[in-house]
Design an enzyme around this catalytic site. Structure first.
Site, PDB file in Angstrom:
ATOM      1  N   ARG A   1       0.826  -1.216   0.000  1.00  0.00           N
ATOM      2  CA  ARG A   1       0.000   0.000   0.000  1.00  0.00           C
ATOM      3  C   ARG A   1       0.859   1.265   0.000  1.00  0.00           C
ATOM      4  O   ARG A   1       0.526   2.248  -0.670  1.00  0.00           O
ATOM      5  CB  ARG A   1      -0.947  -0.016   1.194  1.00  0.00           C
TER       6      ARG A   1
ATOM      7  N   ASP B   1     -16.482  10.060   7.259  1.00  0.00           N
ATOM      8  CA  ASP B   1     -15.342   9.151   7.189  1.00  0.00           C
ATOM      9  C   ASP B   1     -14.096   9.952   7.521  1.00  0.00           C
ATOM     10  O   ASP B   1     -14.076  11.180   7.367  1.00  0.00           O
ATOM     11  CB  ASP B   1     -15.221   8.525   5.795  1.00  0.00           C
TER      12      ASP B   1
END
Length: 276
Positions: free
Chosen positions: A35, A143
């Site tokens: 990632r 979020d």
């Protein structure tokens, strides 16, 4: 693929825990390296070492990109049939009856990712509860990932694969229009949802209270002290007769004594003691 060193991994773990309460755990070096290498390519940073160095210096663009890369954004329309079935057959009818005099309904989708959950709720309300057209219905969706995740949610545009996961064909036809190879949700449904960046570790008091609060499949990433802290905050934002829905595998088990577990329409929810 360049990998992350132990020292760099410890700095990353510290950043994630301080910033978002995320407990990265052990044995995830390969996943982390994959990632972070993607973040390096996107930001045109030469190495993970340089990336962690900029993260340690507090570079905002790096912090936002790393946090977004390291949070799990798995979601889909109408994810898990049980909760959405209970919301349609039991929870919303009960809330409508209780709020009939003030004709107002407040819903919060915490950790909403790219928006499929709040849009699923908005479509349910439009499609199944026409009487709410004359109510003040507010759906807040939040979020911690303020970059591409919330940008995608606000845009309301999804790939063919994304609309194929959980979205009934009649709702696709009714509430979406094709935009190239993608599908764009109608402006009417988008207008029902307000997206904001909110860190569950620092929930602002001005959000108010909610009749229905969904915080699904996110507590599993926190340790118990952080879970207790977040649940305490969520409980304060839940109306006296409100419903809290967590993920299917997320159980309180002594983490909060003020919320009681109930079975509603085949799904599990939590309410203030004595609310039923």
């Amino acid at each position: 693929m360049p990998s992350i060193t132990t020292g760099e991994l410890n700095l990353l773990k510290d950043f994630l825990y301080r910033t978002a309460g995320i407990d990265l755990g052990e044995g995830k070096e390969y996943l982390v390296s994959a990632r972070l290498n993607e973040v390096c390519r996107t930001l045109q940073i030469s190495s993970i070492s340089n990336l962690i160095g900029q993260l340690h210096k507090g570079k905002k663009a790096v912090s936002v990109a790393v946090l977004e890369a390291m949070t799990t954004n798995e979601t889909s329309f109408f994810r898990d049939a049980g909760p959405f079935g209970a919301i349609t057959t039991d929870i919303l009818p009960d809330l409508i009856e209780k709020n009939r005099s003030k004709k107002q309904l407040n819903i919060w989708c915490a950790a909403c990712s790219t928006g499929q959950e709040p849009y699923s709720l908005a479509m349910t309300i439009r499609d199944r509860f026409p009487e709410l057209n004359n109510w003040r219905v507010k759906i807040l969706a939040t979020d911690i990932a303020e970059g591409k995740v919330l940008e995608k949610a606000r845009a309301g545009t999804y790939t063919q694969l994304e609309v194929s996961r959980g979205l009934p064909a009649p709702l696709l036809i009714k509430y979406f229009k094709q935009k190239g190879r993608d599908w764009e949700i109608s402006q009417d449904i988008r207008d029902m949802v307000t997206f904001k960046k909110v860190n569950l570790l620092e929930i602002p008091a001005f959000l108010g209270t909610f009749d229905l609060l969904l915080c699904r499949n996110v507590l599993i990433y926190f340790d118990n002290p952080t879970k207790q802290r977040i649940l305490g905050s969520l409980q304060k934002h839940l109306c006296p007769q409100g419903y809290l829905i967590l993920g299917g595998s997320e159980l309180l088990l002594g983490l909060n004594q003020k919320l009681q577990r109930y079975s509603v329409g085949g799904a599990t929810c939590y309410r203030h003691e004595g609310a039923a």
